[in-house]
Write an enzyme that holds these catalytic residues in place. Structure first.
Site, PDB file in Angstrom:
ATOM      1  N   CYS A   1      62.617 101.104 115.968  1.00 18.10           N
ATOM      2  CA  CYS A   1      62.909 100.230 115.060  1.00 18.10           C
ATOM      3  C   CYS A   1      63.670 101.066 113.588  1.00 18.10           C
ATOM      4  CB  CYS A   1      61.752 100.011 114.083  1.00 18.10           C
ATOM      5  SG  CYS A   1      62.221  99.433 112.853  1.00 18.10           S
TER       6      CYS A   1
ATOM      7  N   CYS B   1      52.956  99.174 112.341  1.00 18.97           N
ATOM      8  CA  CYS B   1      52.785  98.064 111.117  1.00 18.97           C
ATOM      9  C   CYS B   1      52.543  96.856 112.009  1.00 18.97           C
ATOM     10  CB  CYS B   1      54.433  97.997 110.236  1.00 18.97           C
ATOM     11  SG  CYS B   1      55.418  97.333 111.588  1.00 18.97           S
TER      12      CYS B   1
END
Length: 357
Positions: free
Chosen positions: A101, A198
């Site tokens: 990410c 997440c």
């Protein structure tokens, strides 16, 4: 300077934005919407992609008196982080989605968009230090607070990205950050840190992967090839895993057994003793350098897990491969993990582990 402050909704990014304001910069807060359906990602205080986090980031921006926007990065996140995570596990590897990410979203897609909109740099709440060398090279170093140091997941950043990055928390400990947030009236001052992945809402990685990939039965075997039991999917296992194997059949010596190898085509998971996990050599691919690549054998240290210890090593770049000879053996290292290379506190770069020996 005109600064784009990436605000996750946590205390670190809020204080980082506040410090950028204090430094006299023209700051705009930006929160990243990473899910097409926010309710499908983690909710509550442990996440970093939830609706609550977006609201927390907006409130912090209001307190600071800065403009605030939400940028929809859901398509990029799904394509480059979530799909990569699934594909890596399907191939028997163990990826790090937070590192991916940072590489593909926070310091690539976001930085590209910020620069296109006229911003000079992106500020984040990561714990790492930047320093300019005499030759003008921007170096990244470990944070002063080693307990919070995040240089491992930032080892994918290039020189061009580092030159456009700001880490205002580099010299600070977490307790100081929370106290500062309290003084500033930020409601996130005591918000817990995010944990786990997440985009897996309940933290059940194996169950989530089963939903994505379907049941793919295979066998758990010992080093001699004896079948110990059947399983529903090799992606529920990682190299070095001990818990949750449910073998039933004890080892001949009565000692615990660990996952030694995962063969993704047949789905065979091999288990054995702890000592069989030790590795002394890594072959790595997909290298990303924070500056110039090493030109010869480099005596250095490497970190192989986000919160793992450093290992003394010799690193040699051979074309597209990075060969790492460990002077201190490592245990339970899986293909797909990142090998981040350090010269003292300075981050040299990162590569993906392809093979171990």
């Amino acid at each position: 300077m005109k600064i784009c402050a990436a605000m996750s909704g946590g205390v670190d990014s809020a204080v980082a934005a506040a410090r950028a304001v204090d430094a006299g910069h023209d700051v705009t807060g930006v929160h990243l919407a990473l899910s097409r359906n926010p309710k499908s990602y983690r909710s509550g205080a442990r996440g970093c992609c939830s609706i609550e986090d977006s609201n927390d980031a907006r409130r912090a921006a209001d307190v600071l008196g800065i403009p605030f926007y939400v940028w929809d990065m859901s398509e990029e996140f799904a394509d480059t982080v979530v799909d990569d995570f699934v594909a890596e596990y399907a191939a028997g590897r163990t990826p790090n989605p937070c590192l991916r990410c940072n590489e593909k979203i926070k310091f690539s897609a976001v930085l590209d968009r910020a620069l296109a909109l006229g911003f000079d740099a992106v500020a984040t709440g990561h714990y790492a230090r930047l320093a300019t060398a005499p030759d003008g090279t921007v170096e990244m170093h470990r944070a002063n607070d080693m307990a919070k140091d995040q240089s491992y997941v930032l080892g994918v950043l290039t020189q061009e990205q580092l030159a456009r990055s700001m880490f205002p928390l580099s010299e600070t400990t977490k307790d100081v950050i929370r106290a500062e947030a309290e003084r500033r009236g930020l409601q996130v001052a005591q918000k817990p840190d995010s944990h786990d992945i997440c985009f897996i809402s309940d933290g059940d990685n194996a169950g989530w992967l089963t939903e994505k990939l379907g049941a793919k039965p295979g066998q758990i075997v010992d080093e001699s090839g004896q079948v110990l039991r059947e399983h529903e999917g090799a992606y529920a296992f990682t190299i070095g895993q001990r818990r949750g194997l449910r073998l039933g059949i004890p080892a001949d010596d009565g000692k615990p057994r660990f996952v030694l190898d995962i063969e993704p085509v047949s789905g065979t998971v091999t288990v054995g003793p702890r000592e069989a996990l030790d590795v002394d050599h890594l072959t790595c691919i997909k290298a990303l350098w924070c500056g110039a690549a090493p030109t010869g054998p480099l005596e250095c240290t490497v970190q192989l897990r986000a919160h793992g210890e450093e290992h003394r090593a010799v690193v040699t770049v051979q074309g597209d491969l990075v060969e790492v000879t460990l002077r201190d053996s490592a245990s339970g290292i899986a293909p797909g993990q990142a090998c981040v290379i350090y010269d003292g506190t300075r981050v040299i770069g990162s590569a993906t582990i392809d093979k171990t020996a």
